[in-house]
Design a protein around this motif. Structure first.
Motif, mmCIF file in Angstrom:
data_model
loop_
_atom_site.group_PDB
_atom_site.id
_atom_site.type_symbol
_atom_site.label_atom_id
_atom_site.label_comp_id
_atom_site.label_asym_id
_atom_site.label_seq_id
_atom_site.Cartn_x
_atom_site.Cartn_y
_atom_site.Cartn_z
ATOM 1 N N VAL A 255 39.019 -61.077 -2.730
ATOM 2 C CA VAL A 255 39.676 -61.772 -3.254
ATOM 3 C C VAL A 255 39.654 -62.605 -2.162
ATOM 4 N N GLN A 256 40.047 -64.768 -2.461
ATOM 5 C CA GLN A 256 39.366 -65.087 -1.268
ATOM 6 C C GLN A 256 40.628 -66.113 -0.072
ATOM 7 N N VAL A 257 40.171 -65.454 0.920
ATOM 8 C CA VAL A 257 40.633 -65.355 2.464
ATOM 9 C C VAL A 257 42.241 -65.792 1.885
ATOM 10 N N ARG A 258 43.334 -65.339 2.565
ATOM 11 C CA ARG A 258 44.032 -66.698 2.450
ATOM 12 C C ARG A 258 44.989 -66.938 4.292
ATOM 13 N N GLU A 259 45.709 -67.962 4.181
ATOM 14 C CA GLU A 259 46.076 -68.531 5.468
ATOM 15 C C GLU A 259 47.303 -67.156 5.925
ATOM 16 N N PRO A 260 47.186 -67.606 6.832
ATOM 17 C CA PRO A 260 48.456 -66.304 8.198
ATOM 18 C C PRO A 260 49.455 -66.905 7.971
ATOM 19 N N GLU A 261 50.920 -65.408 7.574
ATOM 20 C CA GLU A 261 52.109 -66.952 7.639
ATOM 21 C C GLU A 261 52.611 -65.913 8.820
ATOM 22 N N PRO A 262 53.499 -66.728 9.162
ATOM 23 C CA PRO A 262 54.423 -66.053 10.399
ATOM 24 C C PRO A 262 54.854 -64.550 10.641
ATOM 25 N N GLY A 263 54.703 -63.972 11.605
ATOM 26 C CA GLY A 263 54.759 -62.468 11.470
ATOM 27 C C GLY A 263 54.172 -61.857 11.730
ATOM 28 N N PRO A 264 54.435 -60.799 12.167
ATOM 29 C CA PRO A 264 53.705 -59.122 13.128
ATOM 30 C C PRO A 264 52.402 -58.524 11.449
ATOM 31 N N VAL A 265 52.056 -58.014 12.403
ATOM 32 C CA VAL A 265 50.105 -57.540 11.751
ATOM 33 C C VAL A 265 50.252 -56.365 11.944
ATOM 34 N N ARG A 266 50.232 -55.988 10.851
ATOM 35 C CA ARG A 266 49.819 -54.067 10.340
ATOM 36 C C ARG A 266 48.015 -53.753 10.650
ATOM 37 N N VAL A 267 47.834 -53.418 11.612
ATOM 38 C CA VAL A 267 46.980 -52.279 11.399
ATOM 39 C C VAL A 267 46.227 -50.830 11.550
ATOM 40 N N VAL A 268 45.354 -50.796 10.970
ATOM 41 C CA VAL A 268 45.147 -49.145 10.658
ATOM 42 C C VAL A 268 43.890 -49.264 11.317
ATOM 43 N N ALA A 269 43.567 -47.985 11.533
ATOM 44 C CA ALA A 269 42.876 -47.285 11.939
ATOM 45 C C ALA A 269 41.933 -46.407 11.203
ATOM 46 N N TYR A 270 41.039 -45.918 10.635
ATOM 47 C CA TYR A 270 41.132 -44.597 9.746
ATOM 48 C C TYR A 270 39.604 -43.958 9.740
ATOM 49 N N ASN A 271 39.053 -42.854 10.437
ATOM 50 C CA ASN A 271 38.001 -42.502 10.396
ATOM 51 C C ASN A 271 37.486 -41.967 8.169
ATOM 52 N N VAL A 272 36.516 -42.706 7.351
ATOM 53 C CA VAL A 272 36.808 -42.289 6.502
ATOM 54 C C VAL A 272 35.673 -41.313 6.130
ATOM 55 N N ARG A 273 34.635 -40.697 6.998
ATOM 56 C CA ARG A 273 33.933 -39.472 6.936
ATOM 57 C C ARG A 273 33.318 -39.987 5.609
ATOM 58 N N MET A 274 32.588 -40.855 5.780
ATOM 59 C CA MET A 274 31.544 -41.383 4.739
ATOM 60 C C MET A 274 32.205 -41.505 3.102
ATOM 61 N N GLY A 275 33.372 -41.666 3.188
ATOM 62 C CA GLY A 275 34.040 -41.381 1.749
ATOM 63 C C GLY A 275 34.926 -39.358 1.184
ATOM 64 N N PHE A 276 34.152 -38.875 1.961
ATOM 65 C CA PHE A 276 34.470 -37.295 1.649
ATOM 66 C C PHE A 276 35.850 -36.703 1.806
ATOM 67 N N GLY A 277 36.668 -36.143 1.126
ATOM 68 C CA GLY A 277 37.989 -35.739 1.327
ATOM 69 C C GLY A 277 37.419 -34.297 1.713
ATOM 70 N N LEU A 278 38.270 -32.798 2.458
ATOM 71 C CA LEU A 278 38.278 -31.870 2.710
ATOM 72 C C LEU A 278 37.774 -30.987 2.105
ATOM 73 N N ASP A 279 38.378 -31.647 0.327
ATOM 74 C CA ASP A 279 37.635 -30.963 -0.395
ATOM 75 C C ASP A 279 36.229 -31.229 -1.060
#
Length: 656
Positions: free
Chosen positions: A416-440
């Protein structure tokens, strides 16, 4: 054997390798929990076992061995989509690989010139991988994927049944290059993920960073199509004679050097040069044309019946094996050993290149040495090849290039195109994705996307992002995740140009910067990526990093470097530092951040263990914020889409 059967078999073998290689890491190796030496020994074992195939072919004959191996290869390739990961996936892929190696040995015994089938098979694999947006059929669950897989397997088995031994001398040298060609093609020349990554570096906001390509950008497809055309054109064309033939290895050597040296802007010419050089060397290695027929000799007196029978038996023994099949004798046996030996070179090269990121030694020389090996074999003797076994090679080359470009254009781009920020809090996520592979051990793109989407994230800091490693299947994991989340990305390399950390967001990114961190004995490289975002709470500096601790110690040195870089770059602006820190609360490296005035944003929810994902007992993924920010709603949503849990927090400005 027929060119079409060889080409389709190569394509299926490459498909199996794209599952088998990451299975070694994520299932047998459990992502570095198993010593790299043991993983390498297990991997090499399957290639060594295949050295028993040439004697079997000589004893039984190529055709029965080929048909049996083709059935097992096709069955394993089809069965991979039905496995639920784990040990079943590992061993189905392993037996599929072994069957593919036996199939190669049997094919070598009855095929005079493997070059057309090899070139077309690798080109077809690149076209298919491009059309699938680098997400293999094995990892897809839609009915169309099953239909396509079944059609490929059925066509391969039908062509193998109808294939006949090709007349002509069976030369070992071309077969010796199959393994190195597969590795160089998968790593560089035939990798659409590398092409996407290479182009994205042109859109990076700062030197050494890569950014999202614009919506509808076709340049990655153009680069891949050009590489396919150069590879197929050079591989199927008549090679030059005389002094000009010595130019064939030059682009191959230049391309592999550009692949392993900075700057990242050299990746595009590296792909193109490697493609044309690899194709030219394969053409040079093709067997010489049969000698022109000589005038019949003067008639001689007839030999005694016993002598004639002995002479005939001796002649037959040099051209026919015990099963009476052309090529199953010593020449075919040499070709069988050559192709299996070449695949051992593939295995050794892959192990040496990728295990460096666990064992910590320089690996830049591996692709260059492979290129030298290909050049030495290809240029060993002059070529008198009259032309390709493929009819109208120019037409085939153009068709392959057009098909690649159409495949790239047809891939949906949902960014999607960049959207203008709306007033309000920001949700931040940090994730180690292991190259995309799950435990299985399965590539769990949907699971990763569900975790992030479920947190309604505005900003995502990703660690262990792989964008083209053949070891992990050759996916552009970052582009796949960003596309499905509808986010733009900024990427910075840590280990090499296609492995590192990223920041995803829909918010405007006004500036980026990256800094390399000191290795301090840690095998895998590390960096810190900073991006300035325009958010609903004002300007926000986000730093994504993945600290790599040295052996038997914590990442204290790298933690200090990240703190100095992040606080200096933020210069008083609101700051977030997030990622996999490989340190727990209270450890010295953790205290480096808190001593610098940064706040543990997850503290209200602790204990909040994040690894391993199925039974977490370590708190090593963190989000630190500057004192002017407040953190609420900390969470670590359960999932086994990676070996880590994601951590999430909502940030707002502190109220006076």
């Amino acid at each position: 054997m027929s060119v079409a059967a060889t080409a389709l078999g190569i394509a299926l073998l490459v498909d199996v390798l794209r599952v088998w290689l990451p299975s070694i890491i994520t299932i047998f190796g459990q992502a570095a929990a198993t010593p790299a030496e043991l993983m390498g020994a297990f991997a090499l074992m399957w290639f060594v076992l295949a050295l028993g195939a040439p004697p079997l072919v000589r004893r039984v004959g190529p055709r029965p061995v080929l048909l049996a191996a083709a059935i097992v290869l096709g069955g394993c390739r089809a069965g991979l989509g039905a496995t639920d990961g784990g040990q079943v996936q590992l061993y189905v892929a392993s037996f599929g690989l072994l069957a593919g190696l036996v199939w190669l040995a049997a094919t070598a015994a009855g095929t005079a010139d493997p070059t057309p089938g090899l070139v077309l098979g690798l080109a077809a694999g690149t076209v298919l991988h491009t059309a699938l947006d680098t997400l293999d059929l094995t990892w897809r669950t839609d009915p169309l994927s099953w239909v396509l897989t079944g059609a490929m397997v059925a066509a391969f088995l039908a062509l193998s049944w109808r294939a006949e031994s090709a007349p002509g001398p069976v030369r070992a040298a071309p077969w010796l290059l199959v393994g190195p060609a597969l590795l160089l093609s998968g790593m560089i020349a035939g990798s659409p993920a590398l092409a996407t990554t290479a182009v994205s570096y042109l859109y990076g906001g700062a030197a050494g960073t890569a950014g999202s390509t614009p919506l509808g950008d076709t340049w990655p497809g153009v680069v891949t199509a050009a590489a396919v055309a150069l590879f197929a054109g050079a591989g199927l064309a008549r090679p030059p004679r005389g002094p000009m033939r010595w130019l064939a290895p030059v682009p191959l050597l230049a391309g592999t050097v550009m692949f392993v040296v900075p700057p990242t802007t050299l990746l595009i010419p590296a792909i193109l040069l490697t493609a044309v050089g690899l194709g030219a060397c394969l053409a040079q290695a093709a067997p010489a044309a049969p000698a022109a027929p000589q005038a019949p000799a003067a008639p001689q007196a007839p030999a005694a019946p016993e002598a004639a029978a002995a002479t005939g038996s001796a002649a037959a023994a040099t051209t026919r094996g015990p099963a009476g099949v052309p090529g199953s004798g010593r020449p075919g046996m040499r070709a069988g050993f050559a192709v299996v030996g070449g695949m051992v070179v593939f295995a050794v090269g892959a192990v040496l290149y990728y295990s460096a990121y666990d064992l910590g030694y320089p690996n830049q020389w591996v692709p260059v040495v492979l290129a030298l090996f290909v050049a030495a074999v290809a240029m060993r003797r002059p070529v008198r090849r009259p032309g390709s076994a493929v009819r109208r090679p120019l037409l085939v080359t153009v068709a392959a290039a057009v098909a690649t470009l159409l495949a790239a254009v047809a891939v949906p781009n949902n960014a999607v195109q960049v959207r203008e920020p709306e007033p309000g809090p920001v949700r931040v996520v940090a994730y180690n994705v292991r190259m995309g592979f799950g435990l299985d051990g399965r590539f769990d793109l949907a699971g990763l996307v569900d975790v992030v989407a479920g947190q309604r994230a505005d900003v995502v800091a990703l660690s262990e992002v792989d964008r083209a490693w053949l070891l992990n299947g050759g996916h552009d994991t970052l582009a796949l995740i960003a596309d499905r989340l509808g986010m733009r990305y900024v990427f910075a390399p840590a280990a090499d140009a296609v492995w590192g950390d990223a920041i995803l967001t829909r918010l405007p990114v006004t500036e980026t910067r990256t800094v390399r961190l000191t290795p301090v004995g840690a095998p895998t490289g590390a960096q810190a990526l900073a991006a300035v975002l325009d958010t609903g709470i004002g300007e926000l500096v986000v730093v994504s990093t993945h600290l790599q601790p040295p052996p038997d110690d914590g990442p204290v040195v790298q933690a200090g470097e990240v703190v100095r870089f992040a606080t200096g770059y933020a210069a008083g602006r609101p700051l977030v530092v997030a990622g996999d820190f490989n340190t727990e609360p209270g450890d010295p490296a953790f205290q480096v951040f808190t001593d610098a005035g940064l706040v543990d944003a997850l503290a209200p929810a602790r204990p909040l263990p994040t690894a391993p994902a199925d039974a977490p007992d370590e708190q090593i993924d963190h989000i630190f914020v500057s004192a002017g920010l407040t953190a609420t709603d900390a969470a670590a949503p359960p999932s086994t889409a990676s070996d880590h849990l994601a951590v999430a927090v909502t940030l707002d400005r502190a109220r006076p």
